[in-house]
Design a protein around this motif. Structure first.
Motif, PDB file in Angstrom:
ATOM      1  N   ASP A   1       0.858  -1.266   0.038  1.00  0.00           N
ATOM      2  CA  ASP A   1       0.022  -0.067  -0.015  1.00  0.00           C
ATOM      3  C   ASP A   1       0.815   1.238   0.079  1.00  0.00           C
ATOM      4  O   ASP A   1       1.666   1.527   1.081  1.00  0.00           O
ATOM      5  CB  ASP A   1      -1.002  -0.044   1.196  1.00  0.00           C
ATOM      6  N   ARG A   2       1.167   1.869  -1.166  1.00  0.00           N
ATOM      7  CA  ARG A   2       1.817   2.998  -1.386  1.00  0.00           C
ATOM      8  C   ARG A   2       1.419   4.257  -0.521  1.00  0.00           C
ATOM      9  O   ARG A   2       2.275   5.023  -0.146  1.00  0.00           O
ATOM     10  CB  ARG A   2       2.234   3.289  -2.791  1.00  0.00           C
ATOM     11  N   ALA A   3       0.077   4.314  -0.509  1.00  0.00           N
ATOM     12  CA  ALA A   3      -0.317   5.720   0.478  1.00  0.00           C
ATOM     13  C   ALA A   3      -0.162   5.399   1.943  1.00  0.00           C
ATOM     14  O   ALA A   3       0.757   6.466   2.226  1.00  0.00           O
ATOM     15  CB  ALA A   3      -1.740   5.421   0.167  1.00  0.00           C
TER      16      ALA A   3
ATOM     17  N   ALA B   1       4.786  -5.557  -8.290  1.00  0.00           N
ATOM     18  CA  ALA B   1       4.901  -4.229  -8.666  1.00  0.00           C
ATOM     19  C   ALA B   1       3.984  -3.626  -9.635  1.00  0.00           C
ATOM     20  O   ALA B   1       3.358  -2.571  -9.554  1.00  0.00           O
ATOM     21  CB  ALA B   1       6.496  -4.236  -9.489  1.00  0.00           C
ATOM     22  N   LYS B   2       3.568  -4.510 -10.551  1.00  0.00           N
ATOM     23  CA  LYS B   2       2.314  -4.019 -11.194  1.00  0.00           C
ATOM     24  C   LYS B   2       0.845  -3.970 -10.366  1.00  0.00           C
ATOM     25  O   LYS B   2       0.549  -2.864 -10.645  1.00  0.00           O
ATOM     26  CB  LYS B   2       2.101  -5.260 -12.275  1.00  0.00           C
ATOM     27  N   GLU B   3       0.960  -4.712  -9.572  1.00  0.00           N
ATOM     28  CA  GLU B   3      -0.578  -4.537  -8.887  1.00  0.00           C
ATOM     29  C   GLU B   3      -0.385  -3.180  -7.949  1.00  0.00           C
ATOM     30  O   GLU B   3      -1.209  -2.769  -7.594  1.00  0.00           O
ATOM     31  CB  GLU B   3      -0.572  -5.709  -7.756  1.00  0.00           C
ATOM     32  N   THR B   4       1.074  -2.939  -7.587  1.00  0.00           N
ATOM     33  CA  THR B   4       1.125  -1.785  -6.702  1.00  0.00           C
ATOM     34  C   THR B   4       1.087  -0.490  -7.517  1.00  0.00           C
ATOM     35  O   THR B   4       1.199   0.512  -6.949  1.00  0.00           O
ATOM     36  CB  THR B   4       2.580  -1.898  -6.130  1.00  0.00           C
ATOM     37  N   GLY B   5       1.180  -0.666  -9.105  1.00  0.00           N
ATOM     38  CA  GLY B   5       0.967   0.614  -9.724  1.00  0.00           C
ATOM     39  C   GLY B   5       2.098   1.149 -10.034  1.00  0.00           C
ATOM     40  O   GLY B   5       2.401   2.356 -10.686  1.00  0.00           O
ATOM     41  N   LEU B   6       3.220   0.685 -10.117  1.00  0.00           N
ATOM     42  CA  LEU B   6       4.692   1.063 -10.330  1.00  0.00           C
ATOM     43  C   LEU B   6       4.873   0.845 -11.948  1.00  0.00           C
ATOM     44  O   LEU B   6       4.224   0.203 -12.440  1.00  0.00           O
ATOM     45  CB  LEU B   6       5.655   0.218  -9.658  1.00  0.00           C
ATOM     46  N   ALA B   7       5.697   1.782 -12.313  1.00  0.00           N
ATOM     47  CA  ALA B   7       5.956   1.664 -13.935  1.00  0.00           C
ATOM     48  C   ALA B   7       6.710   0.323 -14.100  1.00  0.00           C
ATOM     49  O   ALA B   7       7.806  -0.087 -13.554  1.00  0.00           O
ATOM     50  CB  ALA B   7       6.879   2.711 -14.105  1.00  0.00           C
TER      51      ALA B   7
ATOM     52  N   ARG C   1       9.306  -4.723 -19.370  1.00  0.00           N
ATOM     53  CA  ARG C   1       9.513  -5.911 -19.451  1.00  0.00           C
ATOM     54  C   ARG C   1       9.955  -6.393 -17.989  1.00  0.00           C
ATOM     55  O   ARG C   1       9.480  -7.439 -17.265  1.00  0.00           O
ATOM     56  CB  ARG C   1      10.694  -6.376 -20.412  1.00  0.00           C
ATOM     57  N   GLY C   2      10.409  -5.381 -17.162  1.00  0.00           N
ATOM     58  CA  GLY C   2      10.708  -5.567 -16.054  1.00  0.00           C
ATOM     59  C   GLY C   2      10.218  -4.382 -15.099  1.00  0.00           C
ATOM     60  O   GLY C   2       9.721  -3.330 -15.579  1.00  0.00           O
ATOM     61  N   ILE C   3      10.674  -4.095 -13.957  1.00  0.00           N
ATOM     62  CA  ILE C   3      10.130  -2.922 -13.168  1.00  0.00           C
ATOM     63  C   ILE C   3      11.050  -2.146 -13.402  1.00  0.00           C
ATOM     64  O   ILE C   3      12.317  -2.244 -13.330  1.00  0.00           O
ATOM     65  CB  ILE C   3      10.065  -3.224 -11.717  1.00  0.00           C
ATOM     66  N   GLN C   4      10.681  -0.791 -13.897  1.00  0.00           N
ATOM     67  CA  GLN C   4      11.571   0.104 -14.595  1.00  0.00           C
ATOM     68  C   GLN C   4      12.256   1.071 -13.160  1.00  0.00           C
ATOM     69  O   GLN C   4      11.560   1.379 -12.378  1.00  0.00           O
ATOM     70  CB  GLN C   4      10.906   1.277 -15.706  1.00  0.00           C
ATOM     71  N   VAL C   5      13.655   0.974 -13.551  1.00  0.00           N
ATOM     72  CA  VAL C   5      14.398   1.686 -12.694  1.00  0.00           C
ATOM     73  C   VAL C   5      15.293   3.049 -13.246  1.00  0.00           C
ATOM     74  O   VAL C   5      15.491   2.750 -14.329  1.00  0.00           O
ATOM     75  CB  VAL C   5      15.095   0.950 -11.893  1.00  0.00           C
ATOM     76  N   ASP C   6      15.463   3.873 -12.463  1.00  0.00           N
ATOM     77  CA  ASP C   6      16.544   4.938 -12.852  1.00  0.00           C
ATOM     78  C   ASP C   6      18.056   4.436 -12.457  1.00  0.00           C
ATOM     79  O   ASP C   6      18.131   3.393 -11.999  1.00  0.00           O
ATOM     80  CB  ASP C   6      16.420   6.312 -12.419  1.00  0.00           C
ATOM     81  N   ASP C   7      18.959   5.167 -12.862  1.00  0.00           N
ATOM     82  CA  ASP C   7      20.348   5.051 -12.576  1.00  0.00           C
ATOM     83  C   ASP C   7      20.790   4.589 -11.144  1.00  0.00           C
ATOM     84  O   ASP C   7      21.583   3.896 -10.794  1.00  0.00           O
ATOM     85  CB  ASP C   7      21.345   5.812 -13.202  1.00  0.00           C
ATOM     86  N   ASP C   8      19.852   4.723  -9.925  1.00  0.00           N
ATOM     87  CA  ASP C   8      20.148   4.813  -8.749  1.00  0.00           C
ATOM     88  C   ASP C   8      19.161   3.842  -8.185  1.00  0.00           C
ATOM     89  O   ASP C   8      18.975   3.419  -7.267  1.00  0.00           O
ATOM     90  CB  ASP C   8      19.694   5.971  -7.963  1.00  0.00           C
ATOM     91  N   MET C   9      18.435   2.984  -9.187  1.00  0.00           N
ATOM     92  CA  MET C   9      17.691   1.742  -8.778  1.00  0.00           C
ATOM     93  C   MET C   9      16.513   2.263  -8.108  1.00  0.00           C
ATOM     94  O   MET C   9      15.827   1.471  -7.608  1.00  0.00           O
ATOM     95  CB  MET C   9      18.156   0.637  -8.058  1.00  0.00           C
ATOM     96  N   VAL C  10      15.916   3.422  -8.361  1.00  0.00           N
ATOM     97  CA  VAL C  10      14.748   3.958  -7.709  1.00  0.00           C
ATOM     98  C   VAL C  10      13.566   3.720  -8.893  1.00  0.00           C
ATOM     99  O   VAL C  10      13.865   4.050 -10.081  1.00  0.00           O
ATOM    100  CB  VAL C  10      14.859   5.337  -7.191  1.00  0.00           C
ATOM    101  N   THR C  11      12.416   3.009  -8.318  1.00  0.00           N
ATOM    102  CA  THR C  11      11.264   3.046  -9.412  1.00  0.00           C
ATOM    103  C   THR C  11      10.677   4.322  -9.530  1.00  0.00           C
ATOM    104  O   THR C  11      11.067   5.253  -9.013  1.00  0.00           O
ATOM    105  CB  THR C  11      10.396   1.863  -8.771  1.00  0.00           C
ATOM    106  N   SER C  12       9.340   4.132 -10.149  1.00  0.00           N
ATOM    107  CA  SER C  12       8.618   5.451 -10.475  1.00  0.00           C
ATOM    108  C   SER C  12       7.947   6.004  -8.805  1.00  0.00           C
ATOM    109  O   SER C  12       7.554   7.010  -9.147  1.00  0.00           O
ATOM    110  CB  SER C  12       7.482   4.947 -11.436  1.00  0.00           C
ATOM    111  N   ASP C  13       8.288   5.184  -8.032  1.00  0.00           N
ATOM    112  CA  ASP C  13       7.916   5.710  -6.586  1.00  0.00           C
ATOM    113  C   ASP C  13       9.309   6.091  -5.971  1.00  0.00           C
ATOM    114  O   ASP C  13      10.043   5.315  -5.681  1.00  0.00           O
ATOM    115  CB  ASP C  13       7.179   4.798  -6.067  1.00  0.00           C
TER     116      ASP C  13
END
Ligand code: SRM
Ligand SMILES: Cc1cc2nc3c(=O)[nH]c(=O)nc-3n(C[C@H](O)[C@H](O)[C@H](O)COP(=O)(O)OP(=O)(O)OC[C@H]3O[C@@H](n4cnc5c(N)ncnc54)[C@H](O)[C@@H]3O)c2cc1C
Ligand code: SF4
Ligand code: FES
Lengths: 822, 112
Positions: A88-90, A250-256, A259-271
């Motif tokens: 639950d992200r909220a 991750a999908k159910e949680t609503g993250l981007a 093919r996999g959970i999308q992360v930036d260069d610091d391994m942070v997701t869309s949240d």
């Protein structure tokens, strides 16, 4: 356990999750209160080592990475056997399967991958196992204890390791692999073939190009059926066809998620408070299935979270197979392509194949089989993108050699630099000193050296080296060798060398020839592949497996391609004779399949033009039904037997030329040859069938039959030579069969009989066919034996559905705009 | 929303070192190739020389040799290689979950 430190929750107690925690602790042991949730009911272990575990080389204790004391010492709470089912992200909480809810400040998702299961019928039967965790290994060991047969679907890294383990545990193992070569993502065709033969010699059955139709059994696995109808009994089926990032949560949680959970260069997701690492992530469009990249990710993750971000930049990967005694390594890109240059080294005696791929002076890929000692060095050069131009020539020999700097770009200088006791010819143990002595003793040509000291006299792979020694020793006096040129740029061997080696060494498939004869390219070229395919089929009648990739389109489609991409179809008309029924069937087929033209050919038969590739199987089925077979108007094969009317009608006819022509065609059709082959029989010297410009011609005379050979009416007109005269029809047939077989066995691929006869000389052919009666008889019977396998009508096979894919579109696109109204 | 990629079917329907065809109603037929190591490429099925059906050629490395007059065409760039000059449109294609996906816009280019 209360503390006011922020709470870091890790989902996934696997390789990446725990390594990330280690990296965080190493940088700052005090920053977080840490909890790890793991679906598996055990501590963190080394998944890679499941293969040695299965093979009985290791125990579970050996493969634990972090035991209970690690969690205790670092005050990490391990919640094992209780997967997280919701986030639950909220509220910033996770909920586990047991109902337990925990609040997080930072969340790290490291859920790894799920094995991919192909949804064939029966995939849910008990006994279908994947290869991913301890439970899977447990299930395999249990099955192995019961004994029986195992099928492994998937000939990649994982599948082969599973197969190896099960076979060491006493099971009879069959590997089913869809692609034509094993580990095709990591290995090229040559290395894949070597691997396959090595595994087969260890008792495994490897079926490549095999597609699973179903897994069958009553209540449990009893076997696997392939699409081609083969049936393999088994008590377990291990599916090792690939993995998919586990992104469910991750999908159910609503993250981007891509093919996999999308992360930036610091391994942070869309949240911003949720990170992800390991096989479950997609970074910069890439997902990874090996551990090395995960380690890089974990370092960047920890750096970003508790220290100075360093930014993950993606990883280059390399692969090794962990099967004892099979050294296989690959790294980078070996698909080749423009600007890429292959450097290949083969050592047939040691079973070594090495290939490095260089592009713009940088190493871009490497495939090693049998000797992987330099794998890491190549991988290093590749990752660092170092300029290799200065060591280019020595690169393939490995680090020790290349950095020794002993090699010169000039082969003659290189030979000069060789020590006298350096071995030149491995087969016969001849040193450079001995070759030099032999040349000093008067041997001034390759053949003389071969005769004198045996160097290059066996497998011949040192021929180039011996020639260089000759050139070095004799300077300008050395005339150079071999008016017979090598087959093509992939090899230094001549056509004759290759054909001899195929027989002497009993080589049966193309990759084997290439390995045994040190081919300098990984899989040959469009010039040597068809030639090798032919040499093998000629050498091993009935045993040879056809390689369709080595056939030109017409031979693959059994029809002649035309300038507009349609085909022409020519049914056989034995000896140029037809019947009203055949003509009716041809006329019907012409109507039914919209032949745009029907033409009488120069070979005395009818050609239907403008047939679509989709229609080929059905037009053949129709013509077959009327009793007609393929005319092979395509193909390096017997084409036509032209006849004249002969004694049956013609007032000058001396013999039944039409009948003899039909008999000859029935004896010879279907035979593959070095080039196309045409026969004609004329009933008298007026020669209405133009027998004097055919590969084999017969001119009937009162007293018998004049047999003519080596004619050509094509680009270079050449009249036939008289081979001999015989008195009976049977003799004419026997001599014809023997002549064809001599041509099949000795001519170079793509030589018509005319240039071949000119090269070997008419006397030679006469000696073999006319003077040597025993030899003639042997040739004749070898021809007839080969024919017993070759006289299969390709049309009948295709019409019955063989290779249907060649004739069908894979799909069709109908854009909305065109379909309209939908 | 119109998807960016069109699903053409399972990848195992492509023979290794071979090709299959994909007619586009109102547009150019596409040839989908598979190389020895399993990579997949797509080109308009028309040789830049005299429109030979590239799908029927011999696939080798990352090139296809046209069946009509042996021009070699790069599967990656669509360019004729060696001495020959010409280019055939490349259609984006990728494999996902064992399915062949083809770039919609390029596949439908020219269809109106
Ligand atoms: C159909 C036909 C012409 C016709 O309408 O009569 C023909 C058509 C072709 N010939 Fe021919 N040749 C045909 C009889 C001949 C003859 C006459 C004969 O066989 O009596 C010759 C000269 C005799 C000889 O071969 O010595 C002939 C010498 C050639 C050559 C030159 C061969 C040479 O060794 O110099 C080629 C080129 C090649 O094979 O590389 C060739 C190649 C071709 C090809 C295969 C060209 C191509 O690659 O597409 C043509 C295929 C057309 C098609 O799709 O059907 N064709 N060709 C004849 C088919 C006869 C049959 O029933 O099978
Ligand atoms: C038999 C075998 C041999 C291999 N050999 C090699 C090799 O030689 N070289 C190489 O580089 N790589 C090899 N690999 C691959 C390597 O093991 C993986 O790349 C690596 O384990 C991936 O790490 P990960 O943490 O992302 O996933 P994993 O190690 O799979 O860890 C993920 C963990 O998350 C757990 N999990 C999933 N969902 C949840 C949830 N909702 N809640 C709680 N926990 C969850 C899973 O149970 C699992 O334990 C091999 C793999 C296998 C199976
Ligand atoms: S002579 Fe033969 S190859 Fe030339 S155009 Fe005529 S059929 Fe074609
Ligand atoms: S049409 Fe392709 S080479 Fe001529």
């Amino acid at each position: 356990m209360m503390s006011n430190k922020p709470h870091l929750i890790v989902i996934g107690n696997g390789m990446a999750g725990c390594r990330a925690v280690e990296e965080i602790l190493a940088r700052d042991g005090d920053k977080f209160r840490i909890s790890i949730f793991g679906a598996e009911p055990r501590v963190n272990y080394n998944r890679i080592m499941l293969s040695p575990l299965l093979a009985g080389e290791k125990s579970f204790e050996d493969i634990i990475i972090n035991g209970h004391d690690w969690y205790q010492d670092n005050q990490i709470e391990l919640v094992s056997g209780d997967p997280v089912v919701a986030v639950d992200r909220a509220k910033k909480t996770v909920t586990a399967a047991s109902g337990r809810v925990e609040h997080y400040d930072k969340l790290l998702i490291a859920t790894g991958s799920d094995p991919f299961i192909i949804p064939v019928p029966g995939h849910k039967l008990p006994g279908v196992i994947t290869f991913r965790d301890m439970d899977d290994v447990g299930a395999m060991l249990e099955a192995a204890n019961r004994g029986g047969d195992a099928v492994v679907i998937g000939g990649g890294l994982l599948g082969l390791e599973a197969a190896h383990g099960l076979s060491l545990r006493g099971m009879k193992v069959t590997v089913i692999h869809l692609m034509p070569t094993l580990m095709e993502r990591q290995l090229d065709e040559a290395a894949g073939w070597l691997l396959k033969s090595a595994l087969e010699s260890r008792g495994q059955t490897i079926l490549t190009g095999a597609d699973t139709a179903e897994i069958y059994g009553e209540g449990k696995v009893e076997g696997v059926r392939l699409k081609d109808g083969r049936d393999i009994p088994a008590t377990i089926v291990v599916m090792a066809v690939g993995i998919r990032p586990n992104t469910k949560l991750a999908k159910e949680t609503g993250l981007a998620v891509g093919r996999g959970i999308q992360v930036d260069d610091d391994m942070v997701t869309s949240d911003a408070d949720i990170l992800a690492v390991g096989e479950c992530v997609e970074h910069d469009g890439n997902v990874y299935g090996l551990v090395a990249p995960l380690w890089d990710m974990c370092r960047s993750l920890a750096a970003g979270l508790v220290a100075e971000p360093n930014g993950y930049r993606g990883s280059v990967t390399s692969t090794k197979l962990k099967v004892a005694g099979l050294d296989v390594f690959s790294a980078g890109d070996f698909s080749g392509g423009e600007g890429c240059e292959d450097i290949v080294l083969r050592d047939a005696t040691r079973g070594v194949y090495k290939r490095v791929i260089v592009k713009d002076d940088r190493l871009v890929g490497a495939v090693l089989y049998g000797d992987t000692a330099d794998g890491n060095w190549y991988f290093d050069l590749l990752k660092k993108e170092e300029d290799v131009s200065s060591i280019r020539d020595a690169l393939i020999f490995g680090q020790a050699f290349a950095s020794g700097g002993g090699l010169s770009a000039n082969p003659i200088e290189a030979v000069a630099a060789m020590a006298d006791d350096a071995e030149v010819c491995g087969c016969n143990g001849v040193t450079k000193g001995q070759v030099m002595a032999c040349i000093g003793g008067g041997a001034t040509s390759l053949d003389a050296v071969r005769a004198g000291c045996k160097a290059s006299a066996s497998c011949g792979s040192c021929t180039g080296l011996v020639e260089n020694i000759l050139a070095f020793a004799m300077g300008d006096d050395y005339a150079g060798e071999r008016e017979n040129k090598p087959m093509c740029k992939c090899t230094s061997f001549t056509h004759e060398d290759v054909r001899k080696a195929i027989i002497d060494k009993e080589l049966k498939v193309i990759p084997q020839v290439m390995q045994a004869l040190s081919w300098s390219t990984p899989d040959g070229c469009s010039s040597c592949r068809p030639a090798l395919n032919y040499y093998l089929l000629c050498a091993w009648p009935g045993e040879h497996e056809e390689d369709p990739q080595s056939r030109f389109v017409n031979e693959r489609m059994h029809a002649n391609i035309q300038k507009d991409g349609t085909y022409s179809v020519v049914p056989r008309m034995w000896g140029g004779v037809t019947t009203p029924n055949e003509l009716r069937a041809i006329a019907d087929a012409a109507d039914k399949y919209n032949a745009r033209m029907v033409k009488v050919t120069g070979g005395q038969r009818l050609d239907l033009f403008g047939i679509k590739k989709e229609d080929l199987p059905s037009i053949w089925a129709d013509l077959n039904a009327a009793g007609m077979v393929s005319g092979h108007a395509y193909g390096k094969a017997l084409r036509t037997v032209k006849t004249c009317v002969g004694s049956e009608w013609c007032r000058f006819g001396t013999q039944d030329s039409t009948g003899l022509g039909i008999k000859l065609e029935q004896m010879t059709w279907g035979s593959w040859m070095p080039h196309k082959f045409k026969i004609a029989v004329s009933g008298c010297p007026r020669n209405c069938a133009e027998a004097t410009i055919k590969d084999f011609g017969v001119i009937c005379v009162d007293s018998g039959y004049e047999l003519l050979i080596g004619g050509n009416g094509g680009i270079h007109l050449r009249g036939t030579d008289l081979l001999c005269k015989v008195s009976t029809e049977q003799e004419a047939m026997d001599y014809c069969a023997a002549f064809i077989q001599l041509y099949r066995e000795e001519a170079r691929y793509l030589d018509r009989t005319a240039p071949w006869v000119e090269r070997v000389g008419l006397d030679y052919v006469k000696q073999r066919i006319v003077e040597d009666a025993t030899g003639r008889e042997a040739l004749r019977s070898r021809f007839l034996y080969a024919q017993s396998f070759l006289q299969v009508d390709p049309w009948a096979e295709r019409a019955a559905g063989k290779e249907a894919h060649l004739h069908q579109h894979i799909a069709e696109i109908r854009p909305f705009a065109v379909v309209g109204g939908r | 929303m119109i998807a960016e990629w069109l699903d053409i079917g399972p990848v195992d329907q492509l023979p290794a070192l071979g090709a299959r065809t994909l007619p586009v109603q109102g547009g150019e037929e596409i040839a989908i190739f598979r190389t020895a190591n399993g990579s997949v490429y797509a080109l308009v099925n028309k040789c830049p020389h005299k429109h030979g059906p590239l799908s029927q050629g011999i696939v080798h490395d990352t090139t296809v040799t046209c069946p009509l007059h042996n021009w070699r065409i790069s599967l990656i760039t669509g360019e004729a290689l060696g001495e020959d000059k010409g280019c055939v449109p490349v259609i984006p294609v990728k494999i996902d979950g064992g399915r062949i996906l083809i770039g919609r816009a390029a596949a439908l280019a020219g269809v109106m």
